[in-house]
Every structure is written in C-alpha cells, then in structure tokens.
Design a protein around this motif. Structure first.
Motif, PDB file in Angstrom:
ATOM      1  N   THR A 169     -26.172  17.433   2.710  1.00 29.06           N
ATOM      2  CA  THR A 169     -27.081  16.304   2.572  1.00 29.06           C
ATOM      3  C   THR A 169     -28.047  16.268   3.753  1.00 29.06           C
ATOM      4  N   LYS A 170     -29.308  16.003   3.462  1.00 23.79           N
ATOM      5  CA  LYS A 170     -30.298  15.905   4.521  1.00 23.79           C
ATOM      6  C   LYS A 170     -30.542  14.446   4.874  1.00 23.79           C
ATOM      7  N   VAL A 171     -30.692  14.178   6.169  1.00 22.84           N
ATOM      8  CA  VAL A 171     -30.946  12.828   6.657  1.00 22.84           C
ATOM      9  C   VAL A 171     -32.235  12.839   7.460  1.00 22.84           C
ATOM     10  N   THR A 172     -32.850  11.671   7.564  1.00 16.73           N
ATOM     11  CA  THR A 172     -34.117  11.556   8.291  1.00 16.73           C
ATOM     12  C   THR A 172     -34.074  10.525   9.410  1.00 16.73           C
ATOM     13  N   SER A 173     -33.047   9.691   9.460  1.00 16.28           N
ATOM     14  CA  SER A 173     -33.030   8.570  10.394  1.00 16.28           C
ATOM     15  C   SER A 173     -32.711   8.987  11.822  1.00 16.28           C
ATOM     16  N   VAL A 174     -32.063  10.139  12.020  1.00 16.01           N
ATOM     17  CA  VAL A 174     -31.629  10.542  13.356  1.00 16.01           C
ATOM     18  C   VAL A 174     -32.801  11.078  14.178  1.00 16.01           C
ATOM     19  N   SER A 175     -33.658  11.911  13.569  1.00 15.65           N
ATOM     20  CA  SER A 175     -34.739  12.546  14.313  1.00 15.65           C
ATOM     21  C   SER A 175     -36.113  12.304  13.703  1.00 15.65           C
ATOM     22  N   LYS A 176     -36.197  11.469  12.663  1.00 18.70           N
ATOM     23  CA  LYS A 176     -37.451  11.199  11.952  1.00 18.70           C
ATOM     24  C   LYS A 176     -38.055  12.472  11.363  1.00 18.70           C
ATOM     25  N   LEU A 223     -30.173  18.667   8.254  1.00 21.66           N
ATOM     26  CA  LEU A 223     -28.860  18.604   7.642  1.00 21.66           C
ATOM     27  C   LEU A 223     -27.986  17.601   8.365  1.00 21.66           C
ATOM     28  N   LEU A 224     -27.181  16.876   7.600  1.00 19.78           N
ATOM     29  CA  LEU A 224     -26.235  15.940   8.197  1.00 19.78           C
ATOM     30  C   LEU A 224     -25.324  16.652   9.182  1.00 19.78           C
ATOM     31  N   THR A 225     -24.943  17.885   8.876  1.00 17.90           N
ATOM     32  CA  THR A 225     -24.042  18.632   9.752  1.00 17.90           C
ATOM     33  C   THR A 225     -24.677  18.958  11.097  1.00 17.90           C
ATOM     34  N   ASP A 226     -26.026  18.941  11.176  1.00 19.02           N
ATOM     35  CA  ASP A 226     -26.713  19.268  12.427  1.00 19.02           C
ATOM     36  C   ASP A 226     -27.124  18.039  13.230  1.00 19.02           C
ATOM     37  N   ALA A 227     -26.933  16.848  12.689  1.00 19.06           N
ATOM     38  CA  ALA A 227     -27.416  15.630  13.336  1.00 19.06           C
ATOM     39  C   ALA A 227     -26.552  15.281  14.543  1.00 19.06           C
ATOM     40  N   ALA A 228     -27.171  15.233  15.719  1.00 19.25           N
ATOM     41  CA  ALA A 228     -26.446  14.930  16.958  1.00 19.25           C
ATOM     42  C   ALA A 228     -26.379  13.427  17.166  1.00 19.25           C
ATOM     43  N   LEU A 231     -27.404  16.636  23.801  1.00 15.09           N
ATOM     44  CA  LEU A 231     -27.047  18.041  23.871  1.00 15.09           C
ATOM     45  C   LEU A 231     -26.100  18.341  22.719  1.00 15.09           C
ATOM     46  N   ALA A 232     -26.426  19.370  21.928  1.00 15.78           N
ATOM     47  CA  ALA A 232     -25.619  19.725  20.758  1.00 15.78           C
ATOM     48  C   ALA A 232     -25.184  21.181  20.862  1.00 15.78           C
ATOM     49  N   TRP A 233     -23.905  21.417  20.583  1.00 19.45           N
ATOM     50  CA  TRP A 233     -23.340  22.763  20.684  1.00 19.45           C
ATOM     51  C   TRP A 233     -22.541  23.053  19.429  1.00 19.45           C
ATOM     52  N   ASN A 234     -22.849  24.174  18.788  1.00 12.74           N
ATOM     53  CA  ASN A 234     -22.092  24.634  17.632  1.00 12.74           C
ATOM     54  C   ASN A 234     -21.100  25.710  18.078  1.00 12.74           C
ATOM     55  N   PRO A 235     -19.871  25.339  18.443  1.00  9.90           N
ATOM     56  CA  PRO A 235     -18.898  26.356  18.865  1.00  9.90           C
ATOM     57  C   PRO A 235     -18.541  27.320  17.745  1.00  9.90           C
ATOM     58  N   THR A 236     -18.600  26.843  16.499  1.00 14.24           N
ATOM     59  CA  THR A 236     -18.424  27.681  15.324  1.00 14.24           C
ATOM     60  C   THR A 236     -19.467  27.282  14.298  1.00 14.24           C
ATOM     61  N   SER A 273     -18.647  23.642  12.951  1.00 11.74           N
ATOM     62  CA  SER A 273     -18.344  22.518  13.844  1.00 11.74           C
ATOM     63  C   SER A 273     -19.528  22.231  14.759  1.00 11.74           C
ATOM     64  N   LEU A 274     -19.601  20.990  15.240  1.00 10.32           N
ATOM     65  CA  LEU A 274     -20.665  20.536  16.129  1.00 10.32           C
ATOM     66  C   LEU A 274     -20.068  19.614  17.181  1.00 10.32           C
ATOM     67  N   LEU A 275     -20.336  19.899  18.439  1.00  6.00           N
ATOM     68  CA  LEU A 275     -19.970  19.027  19.550  1.00  6.00           C
ATOM     69  C   LEU A 275     -21.262  18.550  20.195  1.00  6.00           C
ATOM     70  N   TRP A 276     -21.408  17.233  20.352  1.00  5.03           N
ATOM     71  CA  TRP A 276     -22.654  16.694  20.884  1.00  5.03           C
ATOM     72  C   TRP A 276     -22.385  15.564  21.871  1.00  5.03           C
ATOM     73  N   SER A 277     -23.346  15.348  22.752  1.00  2.51           N
ATOM     74  CA  SER A 277     -23.275  14.242  23.710  1.00  2.51           C
ATOM     75  C   SER A 277     -24.659  13.625  23.824  1.00  2.51           C
ATOM     76  N   ALA A 278     -24.702  12.369  24.261  1.00  2.00           N
ATOM     77  CA  ALA A 278     -25.981  11.661  24.337  1.00  2.00           C
ATOM     78  C   ALA A 278     -25.927  10.585  25.403  1.00  2.00           C
ATOM     79  N   ALA A 279     -27.066  10.351  26.021  1.00  2.00           N
ATOM     80  CA  ALA A 279     -27.264   9.220  26.933  1.00  2.00           C
ATOM     81  C   ALA A 279     -28.579   8.557  26.548  1.00  2.00           C
ATOM     82  N   SER A 280     -28.551   7.238  26.370  1.00  2.00           N
ATOM     83  CA  SER A 280     -29.725   6.531  25.866  1.00  2.00           C
ATOM     84  C   SER A 280     -29.870   5.179  26.540  1.00  2.00           C
ATOM     85  N   ARG A 281     -31.117   4.733  26.614  1.00  2.00           N
ATOM     86  CA  ARG A 281     -31.411   3.374  27.057  1.00  2.00           C
ATOM     87  C   ARG A 281     -32.190   2.681  25.953  1.00  2.00           C
TER      88      ARG A 281
END
Length: 639
Positions: A42-49, A53-58, A394-399, A402-410
């Motif tokens: 499924t594709k999403v647009t709200s994360v990055s405008k 892919l939903l699987t890539d959304a950090a 920061l997003a990392w695809n170890p496989t 799978s997706l491991l991501w981190s974020a800092a926001s104000r």
C-alpha cells in the motif's frame, strides 16, 4: 399463512436465488483472501507528502483500508477510527468524541490534525474538531492514514501528536448506483450515490442522512446530545497520462440537541480543486485550493460564521537515483465572525486570521540500505509570528523485509481563539474603570512546544505476517494553565506547565489461513504534567492531561465462513482514566456480512457486547453511557 411459514418461504426463495446468482457470477475476493504482501505494498502520502510504500515510511503510520471499514459494519467516521490501534477513541455523548494519539485527550482535544482529502477540518476556536460536522460516505473512503507522532514539518502547527488523513476514492472507482440504509441502536443512516461520465472524466454525486438519538446519563437522566444531519456532495476527476485534476465539494445542515434550550443549528459547505502534473524524470507538481464555510448557531452561547480559504503548491522531484526532494508553500486565511452570548464570548467578535508556510524535505540514500531524511517548515500565524518546525529521520533496512528508523522532531500547538480571545462573561460590568472578567484570554499566551524522539521497527514476513513497533519520548513545554489575573479579579490563560510522555505502540497482522486473518495492537504510555514553580493554576487544566489510559489494546479477527459469508470481531480494551475518573472497560463489536446477490449485501452487527452500558469519558454522575446494540445494514450496488 402464519409468520413462520412466510419467513421459511422467503428464506427458500433467497437460498434458491443465491445459488443461481453465485453459479452465474463470481463473488469478489474478501480481505482475508488477499495476501498481506499486497497490503504491505500500500502506498501512503501523509508521511512525506509524496507517494511511497508503507513499508518504507519512516514513521509510526497505520492504514485503515476500505475493506476493513466495509467489513466492520461501522457507519460513522469516529467509529471507523476505532480500527486504528494507535488511536484512543472515546465516545463522550451521542454525537461528540474525544480522539487522540499519545495522550492529552479531551472533548476539546487540540494536538491532533485531521484532514479530509487534504482539507483541514479543525476549528480555530480551540484547534480541535467538531466531529458532529464531519462526514463522508464510508464506502467512498480509499484509506485512512493515521500517523501517531509529530507531523508539523509537513502539515504545520497543531500536528503535535498525530495526523489523521482521510482519503476518498477517485470518481472512476465509484461508478454506478449505490444505496445503503442502516440502523444500529440509537443510530440510523441512509445513503444514495450515483457515478458516471462527464466528458473525458468521471463524476459521482451523493446524499447522506444521519440520525443519532439521545442517550442516557449515568444518573438515569436523558443526555440531550442527539442530532440529525443531512449532507450532499459531488466529485469529478479527469485522469491523463501526465497527471490528474479533481473538483469536489460538500454541503450539510444539521440540528443538535442540547439541554434546556433550542437545538444547535449547524451548516457548512466546501469546494476543493486539485491539479497534478507529472514531468518526465520523476518530478510531480501539484497545486490545491479550497474554500470552506461553517456556521454554528448555539442558542444562549454564540453564533459563528467562519469562511476559510487556502492555497498550496508543492513539487516532488528526484535529484539523481539517491536523492528525493519535496518543497512547497501554502497560505490560509480565515474570516471569523461571531455573535457572542452573555455567558462567554470571543473578543474581538470579528477577526481575520492567517497562516503562511514554506517547507522542504530532503531524503538521501547514504548507502543502499540507509536513508537520511531531513526537513523543516517555517509557518507564520497572526498570534505568535514565525514558528520553526524541523525533523530529522534515519531509516535502515537491515534486510529486504525489515525497517529500523529513528526520528527527532520539534512541533508546536499554536494559540487558538480560546487561548487569546475567550472572555467570560462577554460583557462584564466596569469596576474601578476596568472590566472584571471571571476568565480572560491571555494576550501573552504563546505556542505550546513539543520535542519528540522516536525509535521504530517494521517487519514484513512474506505474505503471512507484518509487525510494527514504535517507542516514543516527548517533552512538552509552555502548556496551557489558568492563572489568577495579576491585573485584577478573575483568571487568565498562560503557559505555566510542562509535561513528559513516553510509551510504546505496536501492532501485528497475521494471515493464519487463507480464510482467517488476525490483527492485534496495543499502546502502553505514561503521561505526566507538572506546574511551573510560579503557577497558581487551580482549574484542573493540566490535570486533564493525566486523564489518559496507561494502556489500551485491540484485537481484530476477520474470517470468511464460506463463499459470500464473513464475520469480523473487534475486541477493544481501555484502561482507567483518572481525571475525570472513568473505570477501565473491555467490549466487543461483531459484524456478519452476507453477500445475498453480487449486487446486494446484508450486514448484521452487534456493538458494545460485553456490558449493557459503560462510560468512555466524562465525570460521574452526568456522563453519558454507551450501550449494547444490535444493527442491520442493507447495501445495494449494481455491477
């Protein structure tokens, strides 16, 4: 001929007709028959405008699909939002809801941004949503993207704890006739929709009515919070190889019951136009503009006429194989006109408000497996001027799965009219040459600020199992308090509290067999607020922030019994609230779906099954109770 004989004859005819129809036409596949691999694409647009892919959304994002809504049997937007495991949805009374993510919930929740097809539906009176005025045909929803966590970099102030983006289907996907009628306890809904061609494009037009009966309070008295609302609307889409254009609009009117006086009258209309152009090389240009009008006539309180216009444009482009860029700008202007009552008012009664913004979001591939995402928005409002809303992810695809991501926001919650312009009473007597208000808006009230850190993990195992987990820690500053007025009697709104929230939200989806699918989600959170040393707040304003449950969970099962027959069960649990005190509760909603013919569908539902009545929000003994109910829905849609 008695009633039993008639029912048997009707049942026999339906069974005979059903067997003939199923032999001649294929029944569309149900959700349980679809692979989770397809759903994860499924594709999403709200994360990055931009479409991704939903699987890539950090980000912590959950998608409520159109099929999930169809199988749930729900008939209103707030009910459909119960399907999102990262949302706390509490029914306040017959028509009002308290909905949030990651805490700070209330009937006037002000830290969650809600959009319908890109049109913001929050009210500048308190930065929240009048849920009694928001509606779409649920069968027309393509998906609901629910982001828990800050979204200010792309969506602006007030997207502090999350974003709900309700995206409806293109007109080409809703052709022909649809008619539906449902009844469920205190609720009745009727819908008619028709879609066809308009030149080289497609269109649809609809009408929908909703009636909610008054409910019962815990004290036994009647809670006069029912309503009747009617809505009409239309949408037209023109698709081209190099882009698309959309024109859509809605209009509604309604009457809301209230205690001791005449009904509240609501009305509104909106018109939205959107144009997208795709350029060779991967660049997409889009522009959108809308006008929105709302009217709320609340006897003995106020009458509001609000006109809002907004225009925005953005460009999403590829700068090489490893660099993606989104830039945009927007401007919104609101013309608020109020007739204040005696008890309270918003002063000045006539106010023009504006919000202007520019934003940029960059995404770089540092390696084939690691992406760096940085963005910022500058937004200007007429209360506090410029606000800076950055994010770094920061997003990392170890496989590959799978997706491991981190974020800092104000992000910030900018002042609304209640913070700066609210006065009670609206026209107090002069004492010593000055007005003596009981409550006064704070002329120095500033934006509430949140700094949020997140760590997330998402896993997709082939076509059978998906999993998502996010840990978050948020620091809130300059939260609203009600302080003694140093210049005279009464109290004034100021920013003299802070807060901390931390928690984990997770959900999983498992296709057990081709006919059985199970999903589960849970949130564990801690919400803490404290007054500043110089605060003298005694109103419970900050205490309300600690009224969120420490945990809540949902378990959903979708099972295809046989061809054309399915059953869905949603069990939901919410922990106790402390302020106001509400006991924990667990309840269940079930829906049986029978495709009688390929163009006729019957739903039989039960809601709040575990208890005869329970409270979801509000203080005893006057809080409204939600009760057990059974319902039925018929949907006719010729192919």
């Amino acid at each position: 001929m008695n009633a039993t004989t008639v029912l048997r004859a009707v049942g026999g005819l339906l069974a005979l007709s059903l067997s003939q129809q199923l032999a001649a036409q294929e029944v569309p596949p149900s959700l349980a028959e679809l692979s989770l691999e397809a759903l994860s694409n499924t594709k999403v647009t709200s994360v990055s405008k931009r479409s991704e892919l939903l699987t890539d959304a950090a980000a912590s994002v959950y998608v409520i699909t159109s099929e999930a809504i169809r199988r749930s049997g729900y008939a209103t937007l707030p009910e459909a939002l119960r399907l999102a495991p990262n949302l706390q949805v509490a029914r306040v009374d017959a028509r009002n809801y308290a909905i949030t993510a990651r805490g700070f919930n209330s009937a006037f929740e002000n830290k969650l941004l809600v959009l319908i097809d890109g049109r913001s539906v929050y009210t500048p009176l308190f930065s929240g949503v009048f849920w009694d005025a928001q509606d779409v045909i649920l069968e027309d929803i393509e998906r609901v993207e629910v982001i828990s966590g800050p979204g200010g970099t792309l969506w602006g102030a007030n997207a502090v704890n999350g974003v709900i983006n309700i995206i409806t289907k293109a007109a080409g996907a809703t052709q022909g006739v649809l008619a539906a009628a449902s009844v469920n306890g205190d609720q009745r809904v009727g819908t008619i929709r028709f879609g066809g061609r308009i030149g080289k494009g497609r269109f649809r037009a609809y009408t929908k009515t909703l009636t909610l009966d008054d409910l019962q309070r815990e004290s036994g008295a009647v809670s006069l919070t029912g309503m009747q609302r009617s809505q009409v609307g239309a949408r037209a889409d023109w698709e081209r190889p190099d882009g698309a254009s959309t024109l859509q609009g809605d209009a509604y009117t309604g009457a809301l019951h209230q205690q001791g006086t005449a009904d509240i009258k609501i009305a509104g209309a909106n018109l939205l136009a959107r144009h997208t152009v795709r350029i060779s090389g991967g660049t997409e240009l889009s522009a959108q503009a809308y006008w929105d009008f709302t009217e709320r006539n609340q006897p003995n309180a106020f009458i509001e006429h609000l006109n809002t216009v907004e225009a925005q444009a953005q460009a999403a482009t590829l700068l090489g194989a490893s660099h993606r860029l989104v830039v945009g700008a927007g401007y919104r202007h609101a013309f608020d006109r109020l007739q204040n009552g005696v008890g309270f008012g918003f002063l000045p009664a006539k106010l023009d408000m504006h919000w202007g913004n520019i934003f940029v979001q960059n995404e770089f591939d540092l390696t084939p497996e690691v992406r760096l995402i940085g963005g910022a928005k500058l937004e200007h409002n007429n209360y506090t001027g410029w606000e800076f809303l950055p994010t770094l992810r920061l997003a990392w695809n170890p496989t590959a799965s799978s997706l491991l991501w981190s974020a800092a926001s104000r992000t910030v919650r900018a002042p609304s009219r209640i913070d700066r312009d609210f006065y009670s009473p609206s026209n107090p007597p002069l004492v010593g040459g000055e007005r003596r208000y009981n409550i006064a808006g704070g002329p120095n009230f500033q934006s509430e600020v949140a700094v949020v850190a997140e760590l997330g993990y998402r896993l997709n195992l082939l076509s059978d199992f998906t999993y998502s987990a996010t840990a978050f820690y948020s620091i809130y500053d300059r939260l609203r308090t009600l302080e003694p007025n140093q210049a005279g009697a009464g109290s004034v709104f100021l920013n003299r509290a802070s807060g901390r929230t931390k928690g984990v939200e997770m959900w999983a989806d498992w296709r057990v067999t081709p006919a059985l699918r199970m999903s589960a989600g849970a949130v564990a959170q801690q919400v803490r607020t404290r007054l500043d040393p110089d605060s003298r707040d005694a109103s419970g304003t900050t205490g309300l922030a600690t009224g969120d449950p420490s945990s809540y969970w949902k378990l959903r099962t979708a099972y295809d019994i046989a061809l054309g027959h399915s059953i869905d069960l949603l069990v939901r649990h919410y922990g106790k609230l402390t302020r106001p005190a509400v006991p924990a509760y667990t309840t269940a909603d079930v829906n049986y779906l029978w495709r009688i013919y390929p163009n006729l569908e019957l739903s039989l539902s039960g809601t709040n099954l575990f208890e005869a009545r329970h409270a979801e929000y509000g203080g005893a003994p006057n809080r409204t109770l939600s009760g057990r109910a059974v319902g039925m829905k018929l949907l006719w849609q010729p192919k």
